[in-house]
Design an enzyme around this catalytic site. Structure first.
Site, PDB file in Angstrom:
ATOM      1  N   CYS A  51     -82.157  31.790 -25.452  1.00  0.00           N
ATOM      2  CA  CYS A  51     -81.977  32.746 -24.357  1.00  0.00           C
ATOM      3  C   CYS A  51     -81.691  32.019 -23.045  1.00  0.00           C
ATOM      4  O   CYS A  51     -82.440  31.136 -22.634  1.00  0.00           O
ATOM      5  CB  CYS A  51     -83.228  33.610 -24.215  1.00  0.00           C
ATOM      6  SG  CYS A  51     -83.176  34.751 -22.820  1.00  0.00           S
ATOM      7  N   CYS A 325    -107.709   0.411 -15.199  1.00  0.00           N
ATOM      8  CA  CYS A 325    -108.108  -0.566 -14.186  1.00  0.00           C
ATOM      9  C   CYS A 325    -106.939  -1.529 -13.989  1.00  0.00           C
ATOM     10  O   CYS A 325    -106.635  -2.352 -14.867  1.00  0.00           O
ATOM     11  CB  CYS A 325    -109.355  -1.301 -14.653  1.00  0.00           C
ATOM     12  SG  CYS A 325    -110.035  -2.441 -13.439  1.00  0.00           S
TER      13      CYS A 325
END
Length: 353
Positions: A51, A325
């Site tokens: 669509c 980290c």
């Protein structure tokens, strides 16, 4: 001979006028050249993916896309309508106009692939029928090779064959006004795709090639080279970004590839920049690190294969529980205000201001 002030004024005016005209002509010529160059960078591609209401709205959200228009393409007749496409074999298709300086066709297709089922035949979401087939239709012959390479790469991700139709554009008809900007006019209207996926950035590894070792040694500081290439760790609390919380992105210092976002940065108390996740999952990879009699998970950049840091499972639980980290020496911060100029404009929408 003594000249009058009036004569001198007229002479000066006459002498100045041609120069002014030349300057204006030059300026006009420069502006025309810039306008022409800008026009030359505007390209078109036609994408069918179920669509067209959702596909149009989705494409319009992508950085670099200038316009998206719903229509019907590659049927058997020069005229059709929404009621007739089943008979004329047109596909619901969105004409996408984009600025090639801001987004490449290859990257645009990656966005397209995110919201379709490329292995499905004549079906997308709940929509079934030939008019809902997937298709890429082009006008520029040079686009065919780019499309072919993109599809070959896409196929490596699927066991089933990719079923996207690729053809030169023919018989394109703009859809009725009712269908244009349908989801803007009907915010709760039917949509088979998640249009917010347009806000998830596509970062292309090819845009960030890795420099040679000699180039890295010339480009990086001794600390940056030691950390990224030899897996060393900088000192905590005395590095550049551990306490930086300005909006922006963090890029791999070796290649410039974006790796982390300020959206995901948090104060962990460890003394290094900490993030809950990478900017997108594909920009990093992982290796097991058994150094110093510990078992850790090392984080490396995708394009540069640079050591960034480690990831631990002691991060915020409400955001996935991970703590990346990262060494400041491995990354470079690009403030939000400078992202467009630095070539990262396509990521601006994904950064919370």
């Amino acid at each position: 001979m003594k000249l009058s002030k009036t004569f001198l004024f007229i002479t000066a005016l006459c002498c100045a006028t041609p120069t002014l005209a030349i300057q204006n002509s030059t300026s006009s010529s420069g502006e025309q050249k810039m306008a022409m160059e800008n026009t030359q960078n505007i390209r078109e591609i036609y994408l069918a993916g179920g669509c067209f209401w959702g596909m149009e709205a989705y494409m319009e959200r992508i950085h670099g896309v200038k316009d998206a228009i719903s229509g019907y393409a590659n049927g058997n007749t020069e005229k059709t309508s929404y009621q007739m496409i089943g008979l004329t074999d047109h596909a619901e298709t969105v004409k996408v106009t984009y600025d090639a300086n801001q987004i490449s066709l290859d990257k645009l297709l990656k966005y397209y692939f995110k919201v379709i089922d490329p292995t499905s035949v004549n079906k997308q979401g709940n929509d079934r029928g030939r008019q809902y087939r997937t298709g890429i239709y082009y006008q520029d012959g040079a686009d065919k090779a780019v499309i072919g390479q993109a599809l070959a790469q896409l196929q490596t991700k699927y066991k089933k064959p990719v079923q996207i139709e690729v053809q030169p554009l023919k018989n394109y008809i703009v859809a009725e006004e009712y269908h244009q900007d349908y989801l803007k006019k009907n915010p709760n209207g039917y949509c088979h795709i998640d249009i917010t996926k347009a806000d998830e950035p596509v970062i292309d590894e090819k845009d960030y090639p890795k420099p040679s070792d000699a180039e890295l040694k010339a480009k990086l500081t001794p600390l940056q080279y030691s950390v990224t290439q030899n897996k060393h760790t900088e000192r905590s609390f005395s590095n550049e970004y551990w306490d930086n919380f300005q909006p922006g992105i963090y890029v791999d210092i070796t290649t410039g590839e974006p790796v982390f976002s300020s959206n995901d940065k948090f104060e962990s108390g460890c003394g290094w920049p900490s993030f809950t996740k990478p900017i997108i999952k594909d920009v990093v990879h992982y290796e097991t690190d058994n150094s110093f009699n510990m078992q850790r998970t090392e984080v490396l950049s995708r394009a540069g294969n640079a050591h960034l840091g480690h990831v631990f499972d002691d991060g915020p639980k409400d955001k996935g529980g991970l703590r990346y980290c990262i060494n400041s020496a491995s990354i470079k911060f690009i403030p939000l205000a400078e992202m467009e100029k630095a070539g990262y404009g396509y990521l601006i929408q994904s950064i919370k201001k």
